[in-house]
Design an enzyme around this catalytic site. Sequence first.
Site, PDB file in Angstrom:
ATOM      1  N   LYS A 115       0.823  -1.217   0.000  1.00  0.00           N
ATOM      2  CA  LYS A 115       0.000   0.000   0.000  1.00  0.00           C
ATOM      3  C   LYS A 115       0.850   1.258   0.000  1.00  0.00           C
ATOM      4  O   LYS A 115       0.441   2.271  -0.553  1.00  0.00           O
ATOM      5  CB  LYS A 115      -0.989  -0.001   1.173  1.00  0.00           C
ATOM      6  CG  LYS A 115      -2.027  -1.099   1.026  1.00  0.00           C
ATOM      7  CD  LYS A 115      -3.428  -0.697   1.401  1.00  0.00           C
ATOM      8  CE  LYS A 115      -4.379  -1.762   0.886  1.00  0.00           C
ATOM      9  NZ  LYS A 115      -5.708  -1.735   1.455  1.00  0.00           N
ATOM     10  N   LYS A 197      -3.569 -10.224  -6.572  1.00  0.00           N
ATOM     11  CA  LYS A 197      -4.859 -10.437  -5.913  1.00  0.00           C
ATOM     12  C   LYS A 197      -5.966  -9.582  -6.535  1.00  0.00           C
ATOM     13  O   LYS A 197      -5.714  -8.436  -6.897  1.00  0.00           O
ATOM     14  CB  LYS A 197      -4.684 -10.062  -4.436  1.00  0.00           C
ATOM     15  CG  LYS A 197      -5.864 -10.354  -3.551  1.00  0.00           C
ATOM     16  CD  LYS A 197      -5.640  -9.864  -2.122  1.00  0.00           C
ATOM     17  CE  LYS A 197      -6.093  -8.438  -1.922  1.00  0.00           C
ATOM     18  NZ  LYS A 197      -6.590  -8.119  -0.579  1.00  0.00           N
ATOM     19  N   LYS A 200     -10.559  -4.774  -4.380  1.00  0.00           N
ATOM     20  CA  LYS A 200     -11.689  -3.892  -4.674  1.00  0.00           C
ATOM     21  C   LYS A 200     -11.242  -2.496  -5.065  1.00  0.00           C
ATOM     22  O   LYS A 200     -12.008  -1.763  -5.676  1.00  0.00           O
ATOM     23  CB  LYS A 200     -12.672  -3.866  -3.497  1.00  0.00           C
ATOM     24  CG  LYS A 200     -12.159  -3.333  -2.195  1.00  0.00           C
ATOM     25  CD  LYS A 200     -13.331  -3.115  -1.241  1.00  0.00           C
ATOM     26  CE  LYS A 200     -13.265  -3.970  -0.001  1.00  0.00           C
ATOM     27  NZ  LYS A 200     -12.218  -3.532   0.952  1.00  0.00           N
TER      28      LYS A 200
HETATM   29  P1  ATP Z   1      -8.439  -3.122  -0.705  1.00  0.00           P
HETATM   30  O1  ATP Z   1      -8.393  -3.294  -2.179  1.00  0.00           O
HETATM   31  O2  ATP Z   1      -9.131  -1.879  -0.254  1.00  0.00           O
HETATM   32  O3  ATP Z   1      -7.139  -3.380  -0.025  1.00  0.00           O
HETATM   33  P2  ATP Z   1      -9.495  -5.778  -0.381  1.00  0.00           P
HETATM   34  O4  ATP Z   1     -10.304  -6.071  -1.586  1.00  0.00           O
HETATM   35  O5  ATP Z   1      -8.178  -6.410  -0.245  1.00  0.00           O
HETATM   36  O6  ATP Z   1      -9.412  -4.233  -0.167  1.00  0.00           O
HETATM   37  P3  ATP Z   1     -10.391  -6.045   2.404  1.00  0.00           P
HETATM   38  O7  ATP Z   1     -11.479  -5.204   2.934  1.00  0.00           O
HETATM   39  O8  ATP Z   1      -9.021  -5.646   2.778  1.00  0.00           O
HETATM   40  O9  ATP Z   1     -10.449  -6.176   0.810  1.00  0.00           O
HETATM   41  O10 ATP Z   1     -10.664  -7.544   2.792  1.00  0.00           O
HETATM   42  C1  ATP Z   1     -11.839  -8.072   3.340  1.00  0.00           C
HETATM   43  C2  ATP Z   1     -11.733  -9.572   3.409  1.00  0.00           C
HETATM   44  O11 ATP Z   1     -11.756 -10.109   2.085  1.00  0.00           O
HETATM   45  C3  ATP Z   1     -10.443 -10.096   4.036  1.00  0.00           C
HETATM   46  O12 ATP Z   1     -10.747 -11.217   4.861  1.00  0.00           O
HETATM   47  C4  ATP Z   1      -9.607 -10.511   2.871  1.00  0.00           C
HETATM   48  O13 ATP Z   1      -8.722 -11.552   3.205  1.00  0.00           O
HETATM   49  C5  ATP Z   1     -10.660 -10.986   1.891  1.00  0.00           C
HETATM   50  N1  ATP Z   1     -10.209 -10.828   0.510  1.00  0.00           N
HETATM   51  C6  ATP Z   1      -9.946  -9.668  -0.131  1.00  0.00           C
HETATM   52  N2  ATP Z   1      -9.576  -9.879  -1.404  1.00  0.00           N
HETATM   53  C7  ATP Z   1      -9.603 -11.227  -1.569  1.00  0.00           C
HETATM   54  C8  ATP Z   1      -9.306 -12.081  -2.681  1.00  0.00           C
HETATM   55  N3  ATP Z   1      -8.929 -11.583  -3.850  1.00  0.00           N
HETATM   56  N4  ATP Z   1      -9.442 -13.414  -2.515  1.00  0.00           N
HETATM   57  C9  ATP Z   1      -9.857 -13.927  -1.317  1.00  0.00           C
HETATM   58  N5  ATP Z   1     -10.140 -13.176  -0.243  1.00  0.00           N
HETATM   59  C10 ATP Z   1     -10.012 -11.842  -0.343  1.00  0.00           C
END
Ligand code: ATP
Length: 331
Positions: A115, A197, A200
């Site tokens: 980040k 990954k 969002k």
């Molecule tokens: P950002 O893009 O804002 O970092 P993010 O999409 O990584 O957000 P978080 O809010 O940080 O999402 O994560 C919420 C939950 O979703 C966490 O338990 C995280 O492990 C899970 N998660 C996020 N992205 C994935 C993915 N691509 N595959 C599986 N689990 C995920």
Amino acid sequence: MFDNRKVVFSGVQPSGNLTIGNYLGAIKNFTAFPEDTMRFYCVVDLHAITVRQVPAELRRRTYETLALYIACGLDPQKNTLFVQSQVPAHAELGWILDCYTMFGELSRMTQFKDKSAKHADNINAGLFTYPSLMAADILLYQTDIVPVGIDQKQHLELARDVANRFNTVHGDTFVVPEPYIPASGMKIMSLQDPASKMSKSDPNENAVVRILDEPDAIMRKFKRAVTDSDSRVARGEGKDGINNLISIYCAFTGKTAEETEREFDGKGYGGFKAAVGEVCVSALRPVQEEFARLMADKAYLESVMKQGAETAAYYARKTMSKVRRKLGFVG
Ligand code: ATP
Ligand code: LTN
């Protein structure tokens, strides 16, 4: 543990429109715990502001994330659903745990490194101490089990280390939590860059399938997913794109990878991509319908938040009074 029930805690940031990664890796698994557990699911808005947010959007997404929790099957009568900033004990314990987390430990966190590379103009102290606040979220509720995607494993290990350190200095105070990382769907990858990954906050819309995407958009994104020059629907090295589509298909259908490979034997990538799109569309349809119904009733969502914050604050207070006593805070 507050009584004889195991405690489950998890959180999702209202930092963007949720993806099927959030759904398969996290929220869907939140519904898998038995009735005799105590379950807390939090919308972690304090975490979201480690990256600059537009206030009106943060507010809207906070309601949306709560509505998605409910739409994905979390009954507010049976689960404590709440918003982090409405329970000030999170920030309070977060500060305390900052003082039990080492600079070196935080420097090793890969999410911080990622980040800070992405937001080089805003490497703030909150982004750095993010994991201590996450440890506070978890330890505040004497949590036994934390369902998360694999990307959060390192943060979980840190939370365990912090709990053990505090317990060693002050005597038993916190339950040491265990991660619960599902085997399937634990890391959904980007459709455009399957080595990274699905996130969002990815600016490339074609790389992410969102829980609330229209069926046409879902089908289109899967059709455009990056694959390789082979054409066999089979897992393999250097086939990150297909490996990812197979795990998405399995996660939505409950089938194994072997069954999937057999089902699409000799069928080529085009048909397989369409099939992945279809299972995704049909799995998300009921969630989307329920979401629309809930968003039309803000008053209901507010009542869920209020009730959730009251319940959470009740348990948080129990832990905080123990922590304050152990630390030597007066009163
Ligand atoms: P950002 O893009 O804002 O970092 P993010 O999409 O990584 O957000 P978080 O809010 O940080 O999402 O994560 C919420 C939950 O979703 C966490 O338990 C995280 O492990 C899970 N998660 C996020 N992205 C994935 C993915 N691509 N595959 C599986 N689990 C995920
Ligand atoms: N760090 C997590 C979100 C999060 C969380 C938590 C998850 C904040 N606090 C407590 C589980 C338990 C993330 O970025 N996915």
